[in-house]
Design a protein around this motif. Structure first.
Motif, short mmCIF file in Angstrom:
data_model
loop_
_atom_site.label_atom_id
_atom_site.label_comp_id
_atom_site.label_asym_id
_atom_site.label_seq_id
_atom_site.Cartn_x
_atom_site.Cartn_y
_atom_site.Cartn_z
N THR A 77 -6.45 13.66 -3.22
CA THR A 77 -7.49 14.15 -2.30
C THR A 77 -8.51 14.97 -3.10
O THR A 77 -8.26 15.31 -4.26
N ASP A 78 -9.61 15.34 -2.46
CA ASP A 78 -10.62 16.14 -3.17
C ASP A 78 -10.02 17.46 -3.64
O ASP A 78 -10.26 17.90 -4.77
N LYS A 81 -7.90 16.84 -6.58
CA LYS A 81 -8.69 16.57 -7.78
C LYS A 81 -9.21 17.89 -8.38
O LYS A 81 -9.19 18.07 -9.60
N ASP A 82 -9.60 18.81 -7.51
CA ASP A 82 -10.09 20.10 -8.02
C ASP A 82 -8.96 20.87 -8.69
O ASP A 82 -9.15 21.52 -9.71
N ARG A 106 -10.84 11.81 -13.75
CA ARG A 106 -11.45 11.91 -12.43
C ARG A 106 -12.32 10.67 -12.11
O ARG A 106 -12.19 10.09 -11.02
N GLU A 150 -12.02 8.34 -8.80
CA GLU A 150 -13.14 8.26 -7.85
C GLU A 150 -13.60 6.81 -7.67
O GLU A 150 -13.94 6.39 -6.57
#
Ligand SMILES: [Fe+2]
Ligand SMILES: [Fe+2]
Lengths: 331, 517
Positions: B356-357, B360-361, B376, B380
């Motif tokens: 998920t975002d 990823k962070d 990343r 994506e």
């Protein structure tokens, strides 16, 4: 909105793992024993041959002459898996601890008649080495056997035998102190009356067929030794002569033999029922090793039973023979 | 009276000796070399088994008592968990995929450890060493069985667990843990204990157990936490045994040192490669993260392991070869592994997904040097494709490393954009490796590793189809045929988490589905 997850009624997608369902059907939940046992051992695509036995796979049904269509036909009537095995033994150990406490706190060791104490020590203490041999043999069965159904209980059996060797050691320490253990070991190594039994055990150590080993150790030797030593001598002969303290210190062995004989019988019976070839092998192994076992045990129990030794062994042998016959062997 | 006095004086150690090593004897009707036939061919020299120090003086009475207590508590919790639908309390249904990996890849090794320690528990010449190994043997059976009983409840409600036994012996990525243990067990008894008791239990176990058990704790899986903690007290005995074994062997003969060093080089690398699966579990599969693989490697590998090998330097032992490379790879390992499973998600028997975002962070923060730059963009891109209804599934099969059996996806230590290939020729055939260290292992014992049952080779040789399947018929779908041979529930065990039956059921049982109650 609050949902009480505990009360949500949901239907399971399946009852158990495929390796279990394959053997009990997929329509019902499996018992703990079944999930801990059935099909647990790997049986395909081993990567490398063992460097210590390149003629076989890591697990290989060809390590015994006994043949089975399904190695999970072996069942443990006690349905032991690790948890209920260890909890059962913990309960028995509690009882044994009170027995040891009782004998110690009441000074029962000191009040044992000297000749009787000496008879008990001479008979029982070398048997700690016999139990240790049984431990080794049952780890062989566990390591080189085939299928968790028989190998897992064999590891419990092996640990039980270590427990027995340790109870006998404690008996020696309590009744007579550490020197008695050294004396008993010398007897085991040197005295003529023990050599038949010691050579039986040492010869069993080098047997390569694990089911033969199972027969030689668990069925034949223990099937004669336990009734003779613990029933005939400890529980009858010694107890009648004010030696019941000894029976208290070996209560585990009597109870254990009764329990484990049912397991041993179930294995022999299942293997014998599988084929004539199996039955013939088991019968032959039993006959051969039975003669050796009896002639090794008579001198060992003569110290306690005197002239009665032969009679008592014959009786125990008679019972053993009918036990074997009931399991389907021709002996 | 004298007897009484001597009883009082019997110290604990002496008493313990009577209860253990006093039981053994030198055989004479059969020579000792025949009674213990396997402890002489590896080149390890043991002059005096009595020098073995018992790391824990445990007799059977105490063993039964402690273990019985532990089992009583553990099963009370397993029962309560099943009765209360405890599985619905986990953080997110994605979490359950870590349990799939566990029962497919780890629990079978617990079972193998049981049999392996039974073997050495029979074979070592020294009584005390045998008893320590025997206790570990039944402990390992305990682990295998409690894991079956814990995961059983999940298996009733979720996919990807039902045929773990069949899978472990066949499925491509499961040959990584399987071949690891087969390798140790087919070695001699001394190599086995150096490999398993020391290299794995002592050096690497924290990198396996801590991630799975803390992962379970962070994600609300109380059943797994409980068996983990319950097993932990056994583990600490096993680790102590590992340390005792290595010291004992090293102290017995100087000639043992180079043999042990070679085994440490080999088994560190073999174990580390198996942990590749753990690294991706930590970084990608746990919905609530415990720590990154990189952090775990820094703490349990670099710090703890570093201290250990400093300690062993006095025996002439150095850090395993490959140690430095593991440190270089810590920034890449999990990303490359998860990308591979995402690729082959049709043939993996757990679900895969793109992070998920928020995840990823988290990965960017934990891997500032590599994630944004190298990994990343990949995720994506795949995420975008999936949004367009073109979820990427790789329909081919990867080349496997002959030694560790992992697909050849690792990059060059000096260049993260280039796949690392190594090869050796042996008796007219070419063998491929993922790394210098895997090649070294093969080159030292080629006659062993040419036997490897490499799943991809086996598939291409036609050995992984059900009987009667004809690969020559037009429109033959080899992947589908292999999955049938695996006993996969096609469409339920495999593919993306998004849209999976697990995802839908978990939501429905929570009452989360649209228009629901
Ligand atoms: Fe374990
Ligand atoms: Fe490799």
């Amino acid at each position: 909105m609050h949902i009480d997850l505990k009360t949500v009624k949901i239907d399971p997608l399946r009852q158990t793992f495929a390796n279990v369902a394959d053997r009990i059907g997929s329509d019902k939940p499996a018992s703990r024993y079944q999930e801990a046992t059935l099909g647990l051992q790997p049986d395909a695509n081993f990567h490398y041959r063992p460097t210590w036995d390149p003629a076989h796979e890591l697990f290989d049904p060809a390590r015994t002459a006994i043949g089975m269509k399904d190695w999970y036909a072996f069942k443990d009537p006690r349905q032991f898996y690790y948890a209920n095995w260890t909890m059962t033994r913990a309960r028995q150990q509690d009882a044994m601890e009170s027995n040891f406490d009782f004998v110690e706190s009441r000074g029962l060791a000191a009040s044992l008649p000297e000749d009787l104490k000496s008879t008990a020590l001479h008979l029982l203490l070398p048997l700690r080495h016999v139990a240790w041999g049984a431990n080794m043999n049952n780890f062989s069965i566990c390591a080189y056997g085939y299928g968790t159904a028989i190998t897992a209980p064999s590891s419990f059996h092996a640990m039980d035998q270590l427990g027995i060797a340790q109870y006998l050691t404690r008996l020696g320490l309590l009744l007579a102190g550490p020197e008695s253990l050294d004396i008993a070991k010398q007897a085991w190594l040197k005295l003529p009356e023990w050599q038949g039994l010691r050579s039986y055990i040492e010869d069993s150590f080098v047997l390569k067929d694990w089911f033969m080993l199972f027969t030689v150790q668990n069925f034949v030797l223990d099937g004669l030794l336990y009734p003779l030593v613990y029933d005939r001598i400890v529980d009858d002969h010694l107890a009648m002569r004010n030696g019941s303290a000894v029976a208290m210190l070996t209560a585990f062995m009597t109870e254990w033999y009764e329990e484990t004989a049912k397991w041993v019988d179930a294995q022999i019976k299942t293997a014998a029922a599988e084929s004539t070839a199996n039955r013939d092998l088991l019968s032959e192994w039993t006959r051969t090793w039975r003669e050796r076992a009896v002639s090794s045990l008579v001198p060992v129990v003569t110290g306690a039973l005197g002239e009665q030794a032969q009679v008592a062994s014959d009786e125990v042998l008679g019972q053993f023979n009918s036990r074997a016959a009931k399991l389907g062997l021709s002996v | 009276m004298d007897m009484e006095a001597s009883k009082k004086k019997l110290g604990l150690k002496e008493r313990y000796n009577h209860l253990t090593r006093g039981l053994g004897w030198e055989t004479t009707y059969q020579p000792m070399e025949k009674v213990f036939p396997y402890t002489r061919y590896e080149g390890i020299k043991i002059h005096d088994w009595d020098k073995w120090e018992d790391p824990f003086r445990l007799t059977m009475d105490a063993y039964w008592k402690y273990q019985g207590e532990k089992e009583k508590k553990l099963y009370a919790i397993i029962d309560a968990f099943a009765q209360n639908n405890g599985h619905l309390g986990v953080s997110d249904a994605r979490y359950i995929n870590t349990l799939k990996l566990f029962i497919q890849g780890v629990s079978p090794l617990e079972y193998m450890a049981h049999r392996g320690f039974a073997h050495v528990g029979r074979q070592f010449d020294g009584v005390s060493a045998r008893i320590a190994c025997q206790m570990q043997s039944v402990d390992e059976l305990r682990h295998a069985q409690t894991q079956m009983h814990t995961v059983s409840n999940y298996n009733k409600y979720y996919n990807g667990m039902h045929s773990w036994r069949h899978w472990h012996d066949r499925v491509w990525y499961l040959s990584v843990p399987k071949s690891f243990f087969d390798d140790a067990m087919s070695a001699g008894p001394f190599e086995f204990v150096v490999a398993i008791s020391f290299a794995f239990e002592y050096v690497l176990t924290n990198l396996l157990f801590v991630p799975f058990m803390s992962g379970a704790a962070y994600n609300g899986d109380m059943a797994t936490v409980t068996f983990g903690f319950s097993a932990q007290s056994d583990e600490s005995r096993h680790m102590t045994l590992g340390l005792e074994i290595i010291k004992f062997i090293l102290e017995q003969d100087p000639g043992n040192v180079p043999i042990v060093q070679r085994w440490l080089d080999k088994w560190f690398w073999r174990g580390y490669k198996v942990l590749t699966l753990v690294s991706m579990m930590m970084d990608y599969m746990l919905p609530k993260k415990v720590m990154s693989w990189k952090e775990a490697w820094e703490i349990y590998g670099e710090q703890n392991g570093g201290a250990l090998f400093n300690d062993l330097a006095r025996y002439g032992i150095r850090k395993p070869k490959g140690w430095e490379q593991a440190s270089i790879e810590k920034d890449h390992l999990s990303h490359q592994a998860w990308s591979t499973f995402y690729n082959y998600g049709a043939a993996a028997l757990f679900h895969t997904w793109t992070p998920t975002d928020g995840e990823k962070d988290w990965l960017s923060a934990k891997y500032p040097d590599t994630f944004d730059k190298l990994y990343r963009p990949r995720f994506e891109h795949w995420e975008q494709q999936a949004k367009e209804g073109k979820r990427f599934y790789n329909g081919t099969l990867p080349m496997l490393c002959t030694t560790c059996q992992i697909p050849m996806f690792f990059t060059e230590p000096t260049d993260p954009t280039k796949i690392c290939y190594r090869e050796s020729d042996y008796k007219g055939d070419k063998y491929h490796f993922c790394s210098d260290h895997c090649k070294d292992i093969f080159d030292y014992e080629p006659e062993k590793y040419v036997q490897s049952w490499l799943p991809v080779h086996q598939i291409y040789q036609g050995n992984c189809f059900n009987p009667g399947v004809d690969p020559t018929v037009p429109g033959f779908d080899p992947l589908r045929a292999v999955l049938d041979y695996y006993h996969t529930n096609f469409g339920r065990d495999n593919f993306d988490f998004e849209g999976s039956e697990d995802q839908k059921n978990f939501a429905r049982w929570h009452g989360d589905d649209a228009g629901g109650a």
